[in-house]
Motif scaffolding. Sequence first.
Motif, PDB file in Angstrom:
ATOM      1  N   GLU A 235      47.638  36.156  31.853  1.00 43.66           N
ATOM      2  CA  GLU A 235      48.375  35.498  32.863  1.00 43.66           C
ATOM      3  C   GLU A 235      47.864  35.969  34.245  1.00 43.66           C
ATOM      4  O   GLU A 235      48.003  35.091  35.121  1.00 43.66           O
ATOM      5  CB  GLU A 235      49.837  35.896  32.662  1.00 43.66           C
ATOM      6  CG  GLU A 235      50.356  34.897  31.587  1.00 43.66           C
ATOM      7  CD  GLU A 235      51.859  35.793  30.865  1.00 43.66           C
ATOM      8  OE1 GLU A 235      52.117  36.744  31.570  1.00 43.66           O
ATOM      9  OE2 GLU A 235      51.813  35.216  29.624  1.00 43.66           O
ATOM     10  N   ALA A 236      47.234  37.107  34.237  1.00 48.09           N
ATOM     11  CA  ALA A 236      46.935  37.567  35.623  1.00 48.09           C
ATOM     12  C   ALA A 236      45.485  38.393  35.408  1.00 48.09           C
ATOM     13  O   ALA A 236      45.800  39.848  35.385  1.00 48.09           O
ATOM     14  CB  ALA A 236      48.003  38.397  36.363  1.00 48.09           C
ATOM     15  N   PRO A 237      44.595  38.098  35.135  1.00 42.98           N
ATOM     16  CA  PRO A 237      43.526  38.851  34.947  1.00 42.98           C
ATOM     17  C   PRO A 237      42.939  40.111  35.909  1.00 42.98           C
ATOM     18  O   PRO A 237      42.724  41.020  35.508  1.00 42.98           O
ATOM     19  CB  PRO A 237      42.026  37.833  34.996  1.00 42.98           C
ATOM     20  CG  PRO A 237      42.738  36.522  35.043  1.00 42.98           C
ATOM     21  CD  PRO A 237      44.250  36.575  35.350  1.00 42.98           C
ATOM     22  N   ARG A 238      43.121  39.706  37.117  1.00 42.39           N
ATOM     23  CA  ARG A 238      42.896  40.577  38.430  1.00 42.39           C
ATOM     24  C   ARG A 238      44.098  41.854  38.085  1.00 42.39           C
ATOM     25  O   ARG A 238      43.460  42.963  37.944  1.00 42.39           O
ATOM     26  CB  ARG A 238      43.039  40.064  39.792  1.00 42.39           C
ATOM     27  CG  ARG A 238      41.751  39.413  40.107  1.00 42.39           C
ATOM     28  CD  ARG A 238      41.841  38.524  41.404  1.00 42.39           C
ATOM     29  NE  ARG A 238      42.620  39.533  42.736  1.00 42.39           N
ATOM     30  CZ  ARG A 238      41.742  40.231  43.320  1.00 42.39           C
ATOM     31  NH1 ARG A 238      40.427  40.180  43.265  1.00 42.39           N
ATOM     32  NH2 ARG A 238      42.264  40.814  44.231  1.00 42.39           N
ATOM     33  N   ALA A 239      45.264  41.542  37.719  1.00 37.68           N
ATOM     34  CA  ALA A 239      46.265  42.876  37.555  1.00 37.68           C
ATOM     35  C   ALA A 239      45.904  43.438  36.381  1.00 37.68           C
ATOM     36  O   ALA A 239      46.037  44.461  36.578  1.00 37.68           O
ATOM     37  CB  ALA A 239      47.817  41.920  37.787  1.00 37.68           C
ATOM     38  N   ALA A 240      45.451  42.750  35.427  1.00 34.06           N
ATOM     39  CA  ALA A 240      44.880  43.531  34.225  1.00 34.06           C
ATOM     40  C   ALA A 240      43.937  44.346  34.491  1.00 34.06           C
ATOM     41  O   ALA A 240      44.118  45.561  34.071  1.00 34.06           O
ATOM     42  CB  ALA A 240      44.517  42.448  33.347  1.00 34.06           C
ATOM     43  N   ARG A 241      42.925  44.162  35.270  1.00 29.71           N
ATOM     44  CA  ARG A 241      41.938  45.048  35.466  1.00 29.71           C
ATOM     45  C   ARG A 241      42.193  46.183  36.542  1.00 29.71           C
ATOM     46  O   ARG A 241      42.082  47.234  36.061  1.00 29.71           O
ATOM     47  CB  ARG A 241      40.871  44.032  36.203  1.00 29.71           C
ATOM     48  CG  ARG A 241      39.400  44.474  35.729  1.00 29.71           C
ATOM     49  CD  ARG A 241      38.350  43.691  35.966  1.00 29.71           C
ATOM     50  NE  ARG A 241      38.681  42.257  35.541  1.00 29.71           N
ATOM     51  CZ  ARG A 241      38.049  40.956  36.509  1.00 29.71           C
ATOM     52  NH1 ARG A 241      37.627  41.138  37.382  1.00 29.71           N
ATOM     53  NH2 ARG A 241      38.458  39.933  35.840  1.00 29.71           N
ATOM     54  N   PHE A 242      43.124  46.056  37.364  1.00 30.52           N
ATOM     55  CA  PHE A 242      43.649  46.938  38.188  1.00 30.52           C
ATOM     56  C   PHE A 242      44.627  47.973  37.228  1.00 30.52           C
ATOM     57  O   PHE A 242      44.458  49.169  37.648  1.00 30.52           O
ATOM     58  CB  PHE A 242      44.595  46.494  39.248  1.00 30.52           C
ATOM     59  CG  PHE A 242      43.635  45.893  40.448  1.00 30.52           C
ATOM     60  CD1 PHE A 242      42.708  46.328  41.027  1.00 30.52           C
ATOM     61  CD2 PHE A 242      44.048  44.548  40.913  1.00 30.52           C
ATOM     62  CE1 PHE A 242      41.858  45.995  41.886  1.00 30.52           C
ATOM     63  CE2 PHE A 242      43.052  44.137  42.020  1.00 30.52           C
ATOM     64  CZ  PHE A 242      42.078  44.792  42.454  1.00 30.52           C
ATOM     65  N   SER A 243      45.069  47.514  36.119  1.00 30.53           N
ATOM     66  CA  SER A 243      45.811  48.586  35.483  1.00 30.53           C
ATOM     67  C   SER A 243      45.108  49.177  34.451  1.00 30.53           C
ATOM     68  O   SER A 243      45.512  49.602  33.588  1.00 30.53           O
ATOM     69  CB  SER A 243      47.044  47.752  35.020  1.00 30.53           C
ATOM     70  OG  SER A 243      46.794  46.795  33.708  1.00 30.53           O
ATOM     71  N   GLY A 244      43.861  49.026  34.437  1.00 28.54           N
ATOM     72  CA  GLY A 244      43.003  49.750  33.737  1.00 28.54           C
ATOM     73  C   GLY A 244      42.672  48.831  32.154  1.00 28.54           C
ATOM     74  O   GLY A 244      42.182  49.410  31.119  1.00 28.54           O
ATOM     75  N   PRO A 247      38.368  44.160  30.222  1.00 25.44           N
ATOM     76  CA  PRO A 247      38.255  42.772  29.534  1.00 25.44           C
ATOM     77  C   PRO A 247      37.417  42.616  28.350  1.00 25.44           C
ATOM     78  O   PRO A 247      37.664  42.189  27.494  1.00 25.44           O
ATOM     79  CB  PRO A 247      37.783  42.014  30.843  1.00 25.44           C
ATOM     80  CG  PRO A 247      37.728  42.648  31.926  1.00 25.44           C
ATOM     81  CD  PRO A 247      38.096  44.308  31.543  1.00 25.44           C
ATOM     82  N   ALA A 248      36.277  43.505  28.371  1.00 19.04           N
ATOM     83  CA  ALA A 248      35.660  43.209  27.380  1.00 19.04           C
ATOM     84  C   ALA A 248      35.919  43.544  25.973  1.00 19.04           C
ATOM     85  O   ALA A 248      35.957  42.995  24.995  1.00 19.04           O
ATOM     86  CB  ALA A 248      34.081  44.156  27.502  1.00 19.04           C
ATOM     87  N   ARG A 249      36.680  44.901  25.774  1.00 19.49           N
ATOM     88  CA  ARG A 249      37.395  45.257  24.861  1.00 19.49           C
ATOM     89  C   ARG A 249      38.528  44.149  24.386  1.00 19.49           C
ATOM     90  O   ARG A 249      38.588  44.109  23.327  1.00 19.49           O
ATOM     91  CB  ARG A 249      38.355  46.180  25.205  1.00 19.49           C
ATOM     92  CG  ARG A 249      37.765  47.543  24.285  1.00 19.49           C
ATOM     93  CD  ARG A 249      38.784  48.846  24.409  1.00 19.49           C
ATOM     94  NE  ARG A 249      39.609  48.820  23.514  1.00 19.49           N
ATOM     95  CZ  ARG A 249      41.045  49.347  23.660  1.00 19.49           C
ATOM     96  NH1 ARG A 249      41.408  49.737  24.858  1.00 19.49           N
ATOM     97  NH2 ARG A 249      41.807  49.412  22.860  1.00 19.49           N
ATOM     98  N   ILE A 250      39.053  43.507  25.233  1.00 13.29           N
ATOM     99  CA  ILE A 250      39.856  42.480  24.979  1.00 13.29           C
ATOM    100  C   ILE A 250      39.313  41.115  24.227  1.00 13.29           C
ATOM    101  O   ILE A 250      39.758  40.705  23.206  1.00 13.29           O
ATOM    102  CB  ILE A 250      41.082  42.205  26.153  1.00 13.29           C
ATOM    103  CG1 ILE A 250      41.599  43.022  26.804  1.00 13.29           C
ATOM    104  CG2 ILE A 250      41.649  40.689  25.775  1.00 13.29           C
ATOM    105  CD1 ILE A 250      42.913  43.448  25.973  1.00 13.29           C
TER     106      ILE A 250
END
Lengths: 361, 307
Positions: A235-244, A247-250
């Motif tokens: 839903e919010a890839p950028r927010a996900a990255r900021f919260s640690g 992406p590679a793991r997902i």
Amino acid sequence: MIRLEKRPQPSRLWTILAPVLAVLLTMFVGGLLFAALGANPFEAIRTIFWDPIFNAQFASFTRPQLLVKAAPLILIAIGLSIGFRAGIWNIGAEGQYIMGAICGAAAGLALYPSESLLIFPMMVLAGALGGWVWAMIPAILKTRFGTNEILVSLMLVYVAETILGSVATGLLRNPEGRGFPGSRNFKQWDAAHNAEIFSGTGMHWGVVFAFIAVIGAYVLLTRHILGYNIRLTGEAPRAARFSGVRPARIVLICLGLSGLLAGMAGLFEVTGPAGQISIDFNSGYGFTAIIVAFLGRLNPVGILLAGLLMALTYIGGELAQLMLGVPGASIQLFQGMLLFFLLGVDVFTNYRLRIGRREIA
Amino acid sequence: MDLSSINPILLIASIMVSATPILLAAIGEMVVEKSGVLNLGVEGMMITGAVVGFAVAVNSTSPAAGFLAAAVASALLSLAFGVLTQFLLSNQVATGLGLTLVGLGMSSLIGKPYEGIKSPTLPKLDIPVLSDIPVLGRMLFSHDLMVYLSLVLVACVWAFLKYTRAGLILRAVGESHDSAHALGYKVVRIRLLAILFGGACAGLGGAYLSLVRVPQWTEGMTAGAGWIALAIVVFASWRAGRVAIGAYLFGGVTVLQLNLQAAGADVPVALLSASPYLVTIIVLVIISALGAHGAPASLGRPFHASS
């Protein structure tokens, strides 16, 4: 003047209503199609959606088939839906399904004719691993090189199909099969047979695992931090990255999980309903599961229902073929249409229809 | 293995034939993607083109009518995708997949009565003078019309995108639909036209498969050609000239593996038959590892004039 206005939040009502409306629309247009093919549309729709469950003459035979057909669809669709939620498009479940069947069958056949109780669990494991490995190829290529997972996973379906053709006529061919392609029949080998658990219900181990997958996915998505991270990534890839969230793991987890489940589905199918590895073993479940995942709103419980509905169209389709002479391919078209209508109707979930001129703000 | 059985002149000539269907589909898809739309339904549109083209060509005994009907049918099918993604704002990936599933189902339904029939095929054009050149003539100048048309089409698309105002607008819509909308361009209309063009091209590619390359109808005969066309667009980094190179490279792999199979090469047959797909994966990996970009910035994003 008709226009669409974005809703502040997706409509809950329409989330549930959209699949129902899509099914009704498909029945209507499908009815027109059957009429064009020279069949009575009402009879055709009744044969497909009603008779397999309620007709006294067939139901005792067709009702158990419902679970048999639904299990692989649900199993695969659950895995796909988790990836789809994160924006990871594994389109190659069909390949993972085939590789699961091949690896699981090969692991079992290597120990023929042992009757050890460990054979079947080991085959399930090998099947899951086979699907997992096949799904890891697009996953690793995506995380390492940024390669598009849609295209790679799809190309791998065709590779898996050639491997299937090759092992069915070579490596896994039944040595007592007088040269005919195809492996030993698992139905004649108790230790490896995925038999019905309660006779007459269609309930085999694949069905059990499908239910476990539904529950597991539900818990994962609603109760677990990993599920939250998966949803956030979509839903919010950028927010996900900021919260640690990495992406590679997902990517690795999502593709791995769907490969695992698809591989298992393949193994349950080859040891149960199909019985053997053969050239035409692949059944298209991997592709139909994509429809199931969407029709179920990427929601585990929804997928359970959608899987049963899609299984019904398979069985009803065969019945209609038999009773009314409707061509088998029309069912495939029917299923594709269902996805199409669903995607179209879905607009009402996120947008509101406004008739009239735009007011001046 | 007997490599001398492979005739290099025939090899080049057959590469051109085997590349043409993918080239047609890929150049159409490139235009679609340039406008910012990702249509994953190429496979479905191609197979629809293949079956409709075949059916019409058999019934009218005119391959030209077959090609025309294929283009129209696939364009109509792509219109369904266009309406769903552009007006009803559905997810492009899912809708494209749906298009493929619908196309596959519909084609086997239409195609059933046509199995095992041979289609009227396109005549070879022996271009005067040029086809008389000793080796080159047979290699390059004695093909059917569609081979040349596909190359002309690539040149036209290239020139259109590079030199015309309409081409510039199309690219602008693909790069930033919001800016293009603010400038007053009809984003949805432009994208619909691009989608229709892509559909027509995929239909021609499919018809080429069933009318010239194989000249018969078998269920699922596209066997992933549409997906490979999609991969070629990525390979080409969204450039027309490279689309042609990609398609010919791929055609080369396909023909070469068939020739090697026929020559009894010392390689497992399964590996040879899988090689077109494996090569596609390897090429995709190399391209993405090099980080070659050029994807339109709005690719795959839905547009709604609400903001």
